[in-house]
Design a protein around this motif. Structure first.
Motif, mmCIF file in Angstrom:
data_model
loop_
_atom_site.group_PDB
_atom_site.id
_atom_site.type_symbol
_atom_site.label_atom_id
_atom_site.label_comp_id
_atom_site.label_asym_id
_atom_site.label_seq_id
_atom_site.Cartn_x
_atom_site.Cartn_y
_atom_site.Cartn_z
ATOM 1 N N UNK A 1 0.764 -1.069 -0.201
ATOM 2 C CA UNK A 1 0.255 -0.060 0.054
ATOM 3 C C UNK A 1 0.834 1.328 -0.070
ATOM 4 N N UNK A 2 0.335 2.387 0.517
ATOM 5 C CA UNK A 2 0.702 3.625 0.555
ATOM 6 C C UNK A 2 0.606 4.605 -0.668
ATOM 7 N N UNK A 3 0.789 5.716 -0.533
ATOM 8 C CA UNK A 3 0.455 6.689 -1.662
ATOM 9 C C UNK A 3 1.694 7.764 -1.778
ATOM 10 N N UNK A 4 2.077 8.239 -2.823
ATOM 11 C CA UNK A 4 2.891 9.305 -2.794
ATOM 12 C C UNK A 4 2.853 10.217 -4.187
ATOM 13 N N UNK A 5 3.733 11.329 -4.271
ATOM 14 C CA UNK A 5 3.688 12.039 -5.689
ATOM 15 C C UNK A 5 4.994 12.715 -5.575
ATOM 16 N N UNK A 6 5.698 12.849 -6.528
ATOM 17 C CA UNK A 6 6.699 14.025 -6.778
ATOM 18 C C UNK A 6 6.186 15.097 -7.427
ATOM 19 N N UNK A 7 6.246 16.174 -7.066
ATOM 20 C CA UNK A 7 6.111 17.628 -7.300
ATOM 21 C C UNK A 7 7.311 18.307 -7.863
ATOM 22 N N UNK A 8 7.393 19.247 -8.718
ATOM 23 C CA UNK A 8 8.621 20.228 -9.152
ATOM 24 C C UNK A 8 8.701 20.771 -7.950
ATOM 25 N N UNK A 9 9.887 21.178 -7.734
ATOM 26 C CA UNK A 9 10.239 21.755 -6.458
ATOM 27 C C UNK A 9 9.981 23.176 -6.485
ATOM 28 N N UNK A 10 9.601 23.868 -7.535
ATOM 29 C CA UNK A 10 9.126 25.253 -7.652
ATOM 30 C C UNK A 10 7.636 25.297 -7.127
#
Length: 131
Positions: free
Chosen positions: A43-52
């Motif tokens: 399980x678990x969830x996540x995301x990468x978002x642009x650093x700006x």
């Protein structure tokens, strides 16, 4: 992702544990946000978002779940843009996403743009075809 052409990349079933080191998941130019399932594997969830991007986590699932949807709900701002973003994971035997919808509904009218992504594992055809 290293060329920066993606704004946000969501991940369902991160399969991370609270004791895992998250350094290997850091990608240059992005910030990694995640919430892991405690007490059970997978399980678990996540995301990468642009650093700006300015990211504010508004709501997340309880760490110890029994048959409930796992999710992160975030506000993401960049320049004049503000949106509501959610990523979800529903393991197949889990109940339907009522808790998630209850968490998503209050902030929804405050945003012009909303993105919901993830793995709901809902067999719509089975729901329609079964009496």
């Amino acid at each position: 992702m290293s060329n920066g052409s993606y704004d946000i990349v969501a991940i369902s079933e991160t399969i991370l544990a609270p004791s895992d080191l998250f350094d290997p998941y850091n990608i240059s130019g992005y910030i990694f946000f995640c919430h892991v399932r405690a007490g059970k594997d997978g399980g678990g969830v996540g995301f990468h978002a642009r650093s700006e991007f300015a990211v504010n986590i508004l709501h997340q699932f309880e760490s110890v779940l029994v048959n409930k949807l796992e999710y992160l709900i975030a506000e993401i701002k960049f320049k004049n843009m503000k949106m509501l973003f959610a990523t979800v994971y529903r393991r197949p035997p889990a109940t339907y996403p009522h808790d998630f919808m209850d968490a998503l509904s209050p902030p929804l009218p405050l945003y012009e743009h909303t993105v919901v992504t993830g793995d709901f594992n809902i067999n719509i055809w089975q729901q329609i075809l079964l009496p």
